[in-house]
Design a protein around this motif. Structure first.
Motif, PDB file in Angstrom:
ATOM      1  N   LYS A  98      -3.046  -1.759   2.405  1.00 54.55           N
ATOM      2  CA  LYS A  98      -2.549  -3.100   2.313  1.00 54.55           C
ATOM      3  C   LYS A  98      -3.100  -4.278   3.068  1.00 54.55           C
ATOM      4  CE  LYS A  98       1.860  -0.781   0.958  1.00 54.55           C
ATOM      5  NZ  LYS A  98       1.861  -1.180  -0.432  1.00 54.55           N
ATOM      6  N   ASP A  99      -4.013  -3.805   3.922  1.00 60.08           N
ATOM      7  CA  ASP A  99      -5.024  -4.837   4.613  1.00 60.08           C
ATOM      8  C   ASP A  99      -5.832  -5.617   3.814  1.00 60.08           C
ATOM      9  OD1 ASP A  99      -6.191  -6.323   6.573  1.00 60.08           O
ATOM     10  OD2 ASP A  99      -6.806  -4.508   7.773  1.00 60.08           O
ATOM     11  N   GLU A 100      -5.658  -6.685   3.691  1.00 56.20           N
ATOM     12  CA  GLU A 100      -6.430  -7.517   2.778  1.00 56.20           C
ATOM     13  C   GLU A 100      -8.036  -7.809   3.265  1.00 56.20           C
ATOM     14  OE1 GLU A 100      -6.928 -12.303   0.921  1.00 56.20           O
ATOM     15  OE2 GLU A 100      -4.978 -11.427   1.929  1.00 56.20           O
ATOM     16  N   TYR A 101      -8.070  -7.674   4.422  1.00 58.64           N
ATOM     17  CA  TYR A 101      -9.458  -7.750   5.181  1.00 58.64           C
ATOM     18  C   TYR A 101     -10.142  -6.463   5.715  1.00 58.64           C
ATOM     19  CZ  TYR A 101      -8.430 -12.675   4.759  1.00 58.64           C
ATOM     20  OH  TYR A 101      -7.967 -13.950   4.328  1.00 58.64           O
ATOM     21  N   GLY A 102      -9.115  -5.362   5.368  1.00 53.29           N
ATOM     22  CA  GLY A 102      -9.588  -3.965   5.968  1.00 53.29           C
ATOM     23  C   GLY A 102     -10.640  -3.239   4.945  1.00 53.29           C
ATOM     24  N   ASP A 103     -11.003  -1.995   5.256  1.00 57.43           N
ATOM     25  CA  ASP A 103     -11.657  -1.313   4.374  1.00 57.43           C
ATOM     26  C   ASP A 103     -10.992  -0.412   2.952  1.00 57.43           C
ATOM     27  OD1 ASP A 103     -10.534   0.743   5.991  1.00 57.43           O
ATOM     28  OD2 ASP A 103     -12.223   1.601   6.663  1.00 57.43           O
ATOM     29  N   ASN A 104      -9.530  -0.801   2.978  1.00 55.41           N
ATOM     30  CA  ASN A 104      -8.825  -0.333   1.648  1.00 55.41           C
ATOM     31  C   ASN A 104      -9.109   1.180   1.618  1.00 55.41           C
ATOM     32  OD1 ASN A 104      -7.546  -2.842   1.206  1.00 55.41           O
ATOM     33  ND2 ASN A 104      -9.730  -3.560   0.489  1.00 55.41           N
ATOM     34  N   THR A 105      -8.574   1.915   2.703  1.00 54.44           N
ATOM     35  CA  THR A 105      -9.026   3.350   2.513  1.00 54.44           C
ATOM     36  C   THR A 105      -7.881   4.021   3.278  1.00 54.44           C
ATOM     37  OG1 THR A 105     -10.111   3.692   4.621  1.00 54.44           O
ATOM     38  CG2 THR A 105     -11.496   3.132   2.427  1.00 54.44           C
ATOM     39  N   ILE A 106      -7.749   5.352   3.005  1.00 56.65           N
ATOM     40  CA  ILE A 106      -6.793   6.231   3.668  1.00 56.65           C
ATOM     41  C   ILE A 106      -7.577   7.226   4.164  1.00 56.65           C
ATOM     42  CG2 ILE A 106      -5.118   8.043   3.516  1.00 56.65           C
ATOM     43  CD1 ILE A 106      -3.830   6.398   1.007  1.00 56.65           C
ATOM     44  N   LYS A 107      -7.665   7.400   5.745  1.00 56.77           N
ATOM     45  CA  LYS A 107      -8.606   8.253   6.647  1.00 56.77           C
ATOM     46  C   LYS A 107      -7.407   9.392   7.127  1.00 56.77           C
ATOM     47  CE  LYS A 107     -12.407   5.322   6.638  1.00 56.77           C
ATOM     48  NZ  LYS A 107     -13.340   4.360   7.515  1.00 56.77           N
ATOM     49  N   THR A 108      -8.155  10.516   7.160  1.00 56.04           N
ATOM     50  CA  THR A 108      -7.349  11.463   8.129  1.00 56.04           C
ATOM     51  C   THR A 108      -8.122  11.865   9.271  1.00 56.04           C
ATOM     52  OG1 THR A 108      -6.320  12.362   6.340  1.00 56.04           O
ATOM     53  CG2 THR A 108      -5.936  13.536   8.081  1.00 56.04           C
ATOM     54  N   HIS A 109      -7.634  11.757  10.615  1.00 52.87           N
ATOM     55  CA  HIS A 109      -8.239  12.222  11.809  1.00 52.87           C
ATOM     56  C   HIS A 109      -7.437  13.315  12.410  1.00 52.87           C
ATOM     57  CE1 HIS A 109     -11.009   8.490  11.182  1.00 52.87           C
ATOM     58  NE2 HIS A 109      -9.725   7.860  11.189  1.00 52.87           N
ATOM     59  N   GLN A 110      -8.414  14.180  13.035  1.00 56.02           N
ATOM     60  CA  GLN A 110      -7.406  15.134  13.773  1.00 56.02           C
ATOM     61  C   GLN A 110      -7.850  14.805  15.421  1.00 56.02           C
ATOM     62  OE1 GLN A 110      -5.960  17.798  12.714  1.00 56.02           O
ATOM     63  NE2 GLN A 110      -6.635  17.215  10.685  1.00 56.02           N
ATOM     64  N   CYS A 111      -6.638  14.502  16.095  1.00 55.25           N
ATOM     65  CA  CYS A 111      -6.721  13.859  17.425  1.00 55.25           C
ATOM     66  C   CYS A 111      -6.545  15.010  18.740  1.00 55.25           C
ATOM     67  CB  CYS A 111      -6.021  12.843  17.567  1.00 55.25           C
ATOM     68  SG  CYS A 111      -6.398  11.523  16.570  1.00 55.25           S
ATOM     69  N   LYS A 112      -6.908  14.752  19.902  1.00 53.03           N
ATOM     70  CA  LYS A 112      -6.525  15.793  20.953  1.00 53.03           C
ATOM     71  C   LYS A 112      -5.359  15.628  21.511  1.00 53.03           C
ATOM     72  CE  LYS A 112     -11.226  17.212  21.653  1.00 53.03           C
ATOM     73  NZ  LYS A 112     -12.375  17.367  22.428  1.00 53.03           N
ATOM     74  N   THR A 113      -4.993  14.388  21.954  1.00 54.77           N
ATOM     75  CA  THR A 113      -4.111  14.124  22.701  1.00 54.77           C
ATOM     76  C   THR A 113      -3.288  12.651  22.376  1.00 54.77           C
ATOM     77  OG1 THR A 113      -5.236  12.877  24.480  1.00 54.77           O
ATOM     78  CG2 THR A 113      -4.937  15.247  24.750  1.00 54.77           C
ATOM     79  N   ILE A 114      -2.075  12.384  22.750  1.00 58.19           N
ATOM     80  CA  ILE A 114      -1.496  11.189  22.560  1.00 58.19           C
ATOM     81  C   ILE A 114      -1.143  10.824  24.032  1.00 58.19           C
ATOM     82  CG2 ILE A 114       0.922  12.241  22.212  1.00 58.19           C
ATOM     83  CD1 ILE A 114       1.564   9.503  20.361  1.00 58.19           C
ATOM     84  N   GLU A 115      -1.449   9.390  24.269  1.00 54.28           N
ATOM     85  CA  GLU A 115      -1.538   9.204  25.833  1.00 54.28           C
ATOM     86  C   GLU A 115      -0.628   7.861  26.005  1.00 54.28           C
ATOM     87  OE1 GLU A 115      -5.154   9.042  27.860  1.00 54.28           O
ATOM     88  OE2 GLU A 115      -5.469  11.021  27.013  1.00 54.28           O
ATOM     89  N   VAL A 116      -0.119   7.607  27.098  1.00 50.74           N
ATOM     90  CA  VAL A 116       0.264   6.127  27.587  1.00 50.74           C
ATOM     91  C   VAL A 116      -0.378   5.792  28.727  1.00 50.74           C
ATOM     92  CG1 VAL A 116       2.323   5.030  28.330  1.00 50.74           C
ATOM     93  CG2 VAL A 116       2.772   6.990  26.943  1.00 50.74           C
TER      94      VAL A 116
END
Length: 143
Positions: A98-116
């Motif tokens: 839905k991002d008009e100027y984006g790459d118009n994709t759905i990507k999946t990433h595996q991440c290690k941590t969520i941080e603050v």
């Protein structure tokens, strides 16, 4: 003559279906995206449903399965949807369709941590780090 009449009627029916389907598809593209009440909405002035994001982080730290949706907006106002699940690993599915100027994709990433982390303005930034195929921290929002 019956053959021509049948062919004409079939052509009219097919054209009607084709036009109807194309209008339906174009209307879906033009619809304004509205986040669900349970979504975490990250805007330039803060985060809605911040408590839910903090609960998710606590669940991840405890090893408890959970999932959230983070909706962030570009400066043009287009939504980027991030579905984040934790089930032994953190996975983020990033939808920029839905991002008009984006790459118009759905990507999946595996991440290690969520941080603050604290930014230079002493505000809390919420990020996913160590994401496969994503070199910088995956930004979720700032409070």
């Amino acid at each position: 003559m019956n053959f021509r009449m049948g062919y004409f009627i079939l052509t009219v029916i097919l054209l009607t279906l084709l036009i109807g389907c194309s209008k339906s598809l174009s209307n879906n593209e033009d619809e304004q995206f509205t986040p669900a009440q349970t979504d975490i909405v990250s805007k330039h002035d803060g985060i809605e449903n911040l408590t839910r994001l903090k609960d998710f982080i606590q669940n991840v730290n405890k090893g408890k399965e959970d999932k959230i949706r983070v909706v962030s907006y570009t400066k043009e106002g287009d939504p980027i949807i991030s579905d984040i699940t934790f089930n032994e690993t953190l996975e983020v599915k990033s939808d920029t369709i839905k991002d008009e100027y984006g790459d118009n994709t759905i990507k999946t990433h595996q991440c290690k941590t969520i941080e603050v982390i604290k930014n230079e303005n002493n505000q809390d930034e919420y990020v996913l780090t160590g994401c496969s195929g994503y070199e910088i921290p995956y930004y979720l929002g700032v409070d």
